[in-house]
Design a protein around this motif. Structure first.
Motif, PDB file in Angstrom:
ATOM      1  N   ALA A   6       0.717  -1.275  -0.030  1.00 53.13           N
ATOM      2  CA  ALA A   6      -0.156  -0.062   0.022  1.00 53.13           C
ATOM      3  C   ALA A   6       0.853   1.246   0.045  1.00 53.13           C
ATOM      4  CB  ALA A   6      -0.942  -0.088   1.206  1.00 53.13           C
ATOM      5  N   ILE A   7       2.027   1.098   0.707  1.00 47.70           N
ATOM      6  CA  ILE A   7       2.676   2.271   0.508  1.00 47.70           C
ATOM      7  C   ILE A   7       3.509   2.389  -0.666  1.00 47.70           C
ATOM      8  CG2 ILE A   7       5.084   3.308   1.869  1.00 47.70           C
ATOM      9  CD1 ILE A   7       4.259   1.815   4.221  1.00 47.70           C
ATOM     10  N   ARG A   8       3.853   1.329  -1.232  1.00 47.37           N
ATOM     11  CA  ARG A   8       4.316   1.659  -2.664  1.00 47.37           C
ATOM     12  C   ARG A   8       3.389   2.058  -3.668  1.00 47.37           C
ATOM     13  NH1 ARG A   8       5.172  -4.419  -3.149  1.00 47.37           N
ATOM     14  NH2 ARG A   8       6.641  -4.885  -2.034  1.00 47.37           N
ATOM     15  N   GLU A   9       2.115   1.722  -3.488  1.00 48.73           N
ATOM     16  CA  GLU A   9       1.061   2.262  -4.362  1.00 48.73           C
ATOM     17  C   GLU A   9       0.805   3.714  -4.249  1.00 48.73           C
ATOM     18  OE1 GLU A   9      -1.942  -0.308  -3.694  1.00 48.73           O
ATOM     19  OE2 GLU A   9      -1.074  -2.108  -4.351  1.00 48.73           O
ATOM     20  N   PHE A  14       0.484   7.976   2.349  1.00 46.50           N
ATOM     21  CA  PHE A  14       0.806   7.514   3.341  1.00 46.50           C
ATOM     22  C   PHE A  14       1.445   8.405   4.273  1.00 46.50           C
ATOM     23  CE2 PHE A  14       4.620   5.332   5.743  1.00 46.50           C
ATOM     24  CZ  PHE A  14       3.932   4.394   6.702  1.00 46.50           C
ATOM     25  N   ASP A  15       2.330   9.205   3.776  1.00 43.89           N
ATOM     26  CA  ASP A  15       3.238  10.332   4.381  1.00 43.89           C
ATOM     27  C   ASP A  15       2.100  11.479   5.085  1.00 43.89           C
ATOM     28  OD1 ASP A  15       5.601   9.124   4.117  1.00 43.89           O
ATOM     29  OD2 ASP A  15       6.070  10.692   2.202  1.00 43.89           O
ATOM     30  N   ALA A  16       1.149  11.887   4.130  1.00 46.05           N
ATOM     31  CA  ALA A  16       0.139  12.769   4.472  1.00 46.05           C
ATOM     32  C   ALA A  16      -0.603  12.397   5.723  1.00 46.05           C
ATOM     33  CB  ALA A  16      -0.961  12.918   3.426  1.00 46.05           C
ATOM     34  N   ALA A  17      -0.894  11.067   5.788  1.00 44.70           N
ATOM     35  CA  ALA A  17      -1.676  10.540   6.977  1.00 44.70           C
ATOM     36  C   ALA A  17      -0.804  10.510   8.206  1.00 44.70           C
ATOM     37  CB  ALA A  17      -2.011   9.097   6.702  1.00 44.70           C
TER      38      ALA A  17
END
Length: 430
Positions: A6-9, A14-17
């Motif tokens: 999910a982080i790759r996609e 991810f960083d915003a969350a």
């Protein structure tokens, strides 16, 4: 635990969350490590294929009687074998490093969680009851004469040190009655399955419920390696570790009354008076294991179960949704219920009800098999205090205090107290 795929996609999401939690961006370093790990795995697989090809050629060279080719191929196979082993070891080391980094990153907040830095930014969503208008100055629980006669801190300090208490006489019985009342309500009214669980667990159980590796200092570990549970969330949730449940088994709803142990390593100097913050305390816990589509509704149901207990006891409370900066490590959304304590002239937390999504399920590989026959999916797990027994005792004593130093107890507890309803000045019940 986070899904690296999910982080790759969507690394930006991810960083915003994480930024909403006040944490730095991490996707770049995680993906760099993931790329190195995958490259090493691919290199090992390529070398393995070359090793296998050379191994097959050995037989042909031997059949032809080509001794020189036979020896060359044998040396090549030996070298490839060592190369493969080294690459596999490096890939394993990189995988362990990535897993450890992912395990130390907090859960991502749900989209509807309010942003904020600390408890001052939590948002009230419900309030019930009106605090009594007292004609006298209210006391904190340990100052009430009837309570002081049956709440012994000095002996507890003698045997165990600070942040322990001995409850005696009527106060001990009220404490026991509260736990029994909570359990009976959860089992008979709320449909939870009562479970008596161990209070000692292995590393795997603490890791699977996100208490390790980051928060080891907040818990107690025995000399032979077991951990004393900080709450039966650990034992109840981990009961489905490694399982593939049938969808029809969901939701699985459980409750347990246990002793709980916390070192309070991060709470030095806080709430040292009375029994508000103890190293050992008791709690009736609620845990639900649900289908992902049902977890938000399940959290609301669990919240009502906890709120209803306070309403039956007649304790005024307010419910807040925690902001992104005040949520616990494993939560994606948390509601805190805060009971009114007249002795402190404020509301204090008495229950937290959290959903973790699939965060814990990934760590402990807990899945379910869809009814339509699709591949197994991760369950969602939720936990909540229903309630913290000691803090509930404090709320009952402070809200029921009288000017003469006695305490009037909630009617709902009478069946558990032999029909008695007053804590007298000598600490006995009448």
């Amino acid at each position: 635990m986070h899904d690296i795929r999910a982080i790759r996609e969507n690394p930006a999401a991810f960083d915003a969350a994480l930024a909403r939690r006040g944490d730095d961006a991490m996707s770049s370093s995680l993906l760099e490590l993931d790329e190195a790990r995958r490259a090493k795995i691919l290199a090992a697989e390529t070398a393995q294929a070359e090793q296998n090809k050379a191994a097959k050629a050995i037989g042909a060279a031997k059949a032809k009687g080509d001794e020189a080719e036979f020896e060359r191929l044998r040396a090549e196979v030996s070298a490839k074998k060592a190369e493969v082993a080294a690459m596999q070891a490096e890939a394993k080391e990189l995988d362990a490093k990535l897993t450890d980094q992912l395990a130390r990153i907090p859960n991502l907040p749900a989209d509807d969680v309010p942003e904020g830095a600390d408890e001052d930014d939590n948002v009230e969503v419900n309030r019930w009851g009106t605090p009594r208008e007292l004609t006298f100055a209210p006391k904190e629980h340990f100052e009430i004469p009837a309570v002081a006669a049956a709440m012994d801190f000095e002996t507890a300090v003698k045997t165990s040190g600070s942040r322990f208490v001995n409850l005696t006489k009527g106060v001990a019985r009220i404490h026991r009655a509260l736990a029994q009342f909570m359990l009976d309500t959860h089992v008979d009214k709320n449909g939870l399955t009562e479970t008596q669980t161990p209070v000692l667990v292995r590393d795997e159980a603490m890791y699977g419920t996100d208490k390790l590796p980051k928060f080891g200092d907040d818990s107690y570990q025995t000399t032979n390696g077991w951990w004393l549970i900080p709450t039966s969330e650990v034992t109840l949730t981990y009961s489905v570790a490694g399982d593939i449940l049938d969808e029809g088994e969901l939701p699985r709803r459980m409750t347990a009354h246990t002793a709980c142990f916390r070192s309070e390593a991060g709470s030095a100097g806080k709430d040292t008076s009375g029994m508000l913050r103890q190293h050992q305390f008791e709690k009736v816990e609620m845990v639900s294991v649900t289908h992902p589509d049902k977890s938000d509704d399940e959290q609301k149901r669990m919240l009502r179960c906890a709120e209803d207990l306070l309403e039956q006891l007649g304790i005024p409370y307010r419910t807040v949704v925690l902001c992104t900066g005040d949520m616990g490590f494993g939560a994606r959304r948390t509601f805190d219920i805060e009971a009114w304590l007249p002795g402190q002239d404020t509301y204090r937390e008495i229950s937290s009800v959290s959903t973790t999504g699939d965060f814990q399920a990934r760590r402990m590989n807990a899945r379910f098999k869809p009814a339509d026959g699709g591949k197994p999916q991760f369950v969602h797990t939720l936990n909540g205090s229903g309630l913290a027994v000691g803090r509930c005792l404090i709320a009952v004593l402070e809200n029921g205090q009288n000017e003469d130093g006695t305490v009037t107890l909630p009617e709902v507890l009478a069946p558990y107290l032999g029909g008695k309803s007053i804590l007298q000045l000598d600490g006995s019940l009448a």
